[in-house]
Scaffold this active site. Structure first.
Site, PDB file in Angstrom:
ATOM      1  N   PRO A  24     -61.935  37.655  27.326  1.00  0.00           N
ATOM      2  CA  PRO A  24     -61.711  38.493  28.486  1.00  0.00           C
ATOM      3  C   PRO A  24     -62.969  39.160  29.026  1.00  0.00           C
ATOM      4  CG  PRO A  24     -60.776  39.474  26.508  1.00  0.00           C
ATOM      5  CD  PRO A  24     -61.157  38.070  26.163  1.00  0.00           C
ATOM      6  N   ASN A  25     -63.045  39.172  30.340  1.00  0.00           N
ATOM      7  CA  ASN A  25     -64.091  39.833  31.132  1.00  0.00           C
ATOM      8  C   ASN A  25     -65.426  39.097  31.117  1.00  0.00           C
ATOM      9  OD1 ASN A  25     -62.475  42.126  31.957  1.00  0.00           O
ATOM     10  ND2 ASN A  25     -62.572  42.763  29.817  1.00  0.00           N
TER      11      ASN A  25
ATOM     12  N   ARG B  38     -71.509  42.303  36.555  1.00  0.00           N
ATOM     13  CA  ARG B  38     -71.304  43.706  36.213  1.00  0.00           C
ATOM     14  C   ARG B  38     -72.018  43.994  34.879  1.00  0.00           C
ATOM     15  NH1 ARG B  38     -66.744  46.036  38.469  1.00  0.00           N
ATOM     16  NH2 ARG B  38     -67.653  47.913  37.611  1.00  0.00           N
TER      17      ARG B  38
ATOM     18  N   TYR C 274     -75.065  43.342  29.064  1.00  0.00           N
ATOM     19  CA  TYR C 274     -74.797  41.916  28.834  1.00  0.00           C
ATOM     20  C   TYR C 274     -75.795  40.968  29.520  1.00  0.00           C
ATOM     21  CZ  TYR C 274     -70.473  43.863  27.049  1.00  0.00           C
ATOM     22  OH  TYR C 274     -69.555  44.584  26.328  1.00  0.00           O
TER      23      TYR C 274
ATOM     24  N   ASN D 224     -66.880  33.348  21.720  1.00  0.00           N
ATOM     25  CA  ASN D 224     -67.058  34.768  21.981  1.00  0.00           C
ATOM     26  C   ASN D 224     -65.719  35.258  22.520  1.00  0.00           C
ATOM     27  OD1 ASN D 224     -67.649  37.348  22.763  1.00  0.00           O
ATOM     28  ND2 ASN D 224     -69.486  36.817  23.946  1.00  0.00           N
TER      29      ASN D 224
ATOM     30  N   ALA E 292     -63.384  41.403  23.610  1.00  0.00           N
ATOM     31  CA  ALA E 292     -62.727  42.510  22.908  1.00  0.00           C
ATOM     32  C   ALA E 292     -61.635  42.027  21.953  1.00  0.00           C
ATOM     33  CB  ALA E 292     -62.150  43.494  23.922  1.00  0.00           C
TER      34      ALA E 292
ATOM     35  N   HIS F 161     -62.010  42.168  18.131  1.00  0.00           N
ATOM     36  CA  HIS F 161     -61.753  43.376  17.337  1.00  0.00           C
ATOM     37  C   HIS F 161     -60.268  43.704  17.193  1.00  0.00           C
ATOM     38  CE1 HIS F 161     -65.977  43.640  18.190  1.00  0.00           C
ATOM     39  NE2 HIS F 161     -65.759  43.836  19.478  1.00  0.00           N
TER      40      HIS F 161
ATOM     41  N   ASP G   7     -55.323  33.912  13.219  1.00  0.00           N
ATOM     42  CA  ASP G   7     -54.390  32.943  12.632  1.00  0.00           C
ATOM     43  C   ASP G   7     -54.552  31.562  13.276  1.00  0.00           C
ATOM     44  OD1 ASP G   7     -53.375  34.794  10.887  1.00  0.00           O
ATOM     45  OD2 ASP G   7     -51.583  35.228  12.059  1.00  0.00           O
TER      46      ASP G   7
ATOM     47  N   GLU H 280     -69.192  32.221  15.626  1.00  0.00           N
ATOM     48  CA  GLU H 280     -68.841  33.404  16.426  1.00  0.00           C
ATOM     49  C   GLU H 280     -70.105  33.922  17.110  1.00  0.00           C
ATOM     50  OE1 GLU H 280     -67.162  36.505  14.001  1.00  0.00           O
ATOM     51  OE2 GLU H 280     -67.293  38.008  15.609  1.00  0.00           O
TER      52      GLU H 280
ATOM     53  N   HIS I 282     -71.827  36.850  19.905  1.00  0.00           N
ATOM     54  CA  HIS I 282     -71.749  38.036  20.763  1.00  0.00           C
ATOM     55  C   HIS I 282     -73.083  38.214  21.461  1.00  0.00           C
ATOM     56  CE1 HIS I 282     -67.912  39.053  19.114  1.00  0.00           C
ATOM     57  NE2 HIS I 282     -68.406  38.815  17.913  1.00  0.00           N
TER      58      HIS I 282
ATOM     59  N   SER J   3     -74.156  41.074  22.864  1.00  0.00           N
ATOM     60  CA  SER J   3     -74.690  42.331  22.331  1.00  0.00           C
ATOM     61  C   SER J   3     -74.510  42.332  20.811  1.00  0.00           C
ATOM     62  CB  SER J   3     -73.931  43.516  22.955  1.00  0.00           C
ATOM     63  OG  SER J   3     -72.574  43.510  22.525  1.00  0.00           O
TER      64      SER J   3
ATOM     65  N   ARG K  70     -73.068  49.337  18.271  1.00  0.00           N
ATOM     66  CA  ARG K  70     -72.292  50.008  19.310  1.00  0.00           C
ATOM     67  C   ARG K  70     -71.173  50.863  18.681  1.00  0.00           C
ATOM     68  NH1 ARG K  70     -70.926  45.604  23.756  1.00  0.00           N
ATOM     69  NH2 ARG K  70     -70.387  47.497  24.908  1.00  0.00           N
TER      70      ARG K  70
ATOM     71  N   ARG L 107     -66.017  48.535  17.453  1.00  0.00           N
ATOM     72  CA  ARG L 107     -66.520  47.150  17.608  1.00  0.00           C
ATOM     73  C   ARG L 107     -67.064  46.597  16.287  1.00  0.00           C
ATOM     74  NH1 ARG L 107     -66.698  46.466  23.253  1.00  0.00           N
ATOM     75  NH2 ARG L 107     -67.051  48.431  24.318  1.00  0.00           N
TER      76      ARG L 107
HETATM   77  O1  CA2 Z   1     -71.334  41.351  22.994  1.00  0.00           O
HETATM   78  C1  CA2 Z   1     -70.398  40.586  23.208  1.00  0.00           C
HETATM   79  O2  CA2 Z   1     -70.546  39.407  23.523  1.00  0.00           O
HETATM   80  C2  CA2 Z   1     -68.954  41.127  23.139  1.00  0.00           C
HETATM   81  O3  CA2 Z   1     -68.131  40.110  22.590  1.00  0.00           O
HETATM   82  C3  CA2 Z   1     -68.571  41.439  24.569  1.00  0.00           C
HETATM   83  C4  CA2 Z   1     -67.201  42.090  24.684  1.00  0.00           C
HETATM   84  C5  CA2 Z   1     -67.109  43.300  23.764  1.00  0.00           C
HETATM   85  O4  CA2 Z   1     -65.796  43.829  23.805  1.00  0.00           O
HETATM   86  C6  CA2 Z   1     -67.464  42.946  22.335  1.00  0.00           C
HETATM   87  O5  CA2 Z   1     -67.410  44.117  21.566  1.00  0.00           O
HETATM   88  C7  CA2 Z   1     -68.850  42.348  22.255  1.00  0.00           C
HETATM   89  C8  CA2 Z   1     -66.941  42.551  26.117  1.00  0.00           C
HETATM   90  C9  CA2 Z   1     -67.115  41.492  27.151  1.00  0.00           C
HETATM   91  C10 CA2 Z   1     -67.081  42.140  28.493  1.00  0.00           C
HETATM   92  O6  CA2 Z   1     -67.876  41.378  29.351  1.00  0.00           O
HETATM   93  C11 CA2 Z   1     -68.265  41.952  30.506  1.00  0.00           C
HETATM   94  C12 CA2 Z   1     -69.223  41.281  31.219  1.00  0.00           C
HETATM   95  C13 CA2 Z   1     -69.690  41.811  32.393  1.00  0.00           C
HETATM   96  C14 CA2 Z   1     -69.193  43.016  32.860  1.00  0.00           C
HETATM   97  C15 CA2 Z   1     -68.219  43.678  32.146  1.00  0.00           C
HETATM   98  C16 CA2 Z   1     -67.755  43.140  30.963  1.00  0.00           C
END
Ligand code: CA2
Length: 150
Positions: free
Chosen positions: A12-13, A20, A25, A76, A79, A82, A89, A100, A102, A104, A109, A113
């Site tokens: 997601p996202n 953004r 990121y 990846n 969220a 977590h 599963d 896996e 990430h 960041s 953080r 997380r």
């Molecule tokens: O660092 C990573 O790749 C994460 O998987 C990114 C997730 C975060 O919840 C994990 O803790 C670490 C969040 C992805 C959100 O991606 C966005 C990208 C651009 C703008 C807003 C969110």
């Protein structure tokens, strides 16, 4: 001869990458990352199937679909990393190496997380290397796939 396929799965996202929150990121878009994965896979005589979903069920469906059609996965889960026991599963039933990734470093953080439901089923975890982490993941996966199992 069929070229073995690697699943590159983003949660997601991550479709908002480069658009953004570049401070966390980076400026690289998801399309850029998928191109990097395609190029890096080709160097190892692999191909990729890239899937992004904002839905837990969409990620799980992609893993199920990949069980018989791919040789490994780079994930990846955003969220859901977590929170998702269901994705854990599903990945447990995926009988191929999982890396896996990430962008960041979640351990640097917020404490929520710090736990990952994916790490127990992953052969390796790469965090904090930005978009290049996906390329490193592909290299590690290619090495895993070329190492004969005894
Ligand atoms: O660092 C990573 O790749 C994460 O998987 C990114 C997730 C975060 O919840 C994990 O803790 C670490 C969040 C992805 C959100 O991606 C966005 C990208 C651009 C703008 C807003 C969110």
């Amino acid at each position: 001869m069929t070229i073995p396929t690697v699943l590159v799965l983003n949660g997601p996202n991550l479709n908002l990458l480069g658009v953004r929150e570049p401070g966390i990121y980076g400026h690289t878009t998801l399309a850029d990352i998928e191109d990097m994965c395609t190029a890096s896979a080709a160097e190892a005589a692999l191909t990729v199937r890239c899937v992004q979903s904002n839905h837990e069920g969409g990620l799980i469906d992609a893993v199920h679909e990949a069980r018989e059609t791919t040789v490994g996965a780079i994930i990846n889960a955003g969220a859901y990393t977590h929170t998702s026991l269901a994705l854990h599963d599903a990945l447990k039933s995926y009988d191929h190496p999982i890396i896996e990734v990430h962008l960041s470093n979640p351990h640097a953080r917020e404490s929520f997380r710090h736990h990952s439901y994916l790490s127990p089923v992953a052969a390796a975890v790469i965090a904090g290397a930005g978009a290049k982490g996906y390329v490193h993941a592909m290299e590690i996966l290619a090495e895993e796939l070329s190492t004969p199992t005894t």
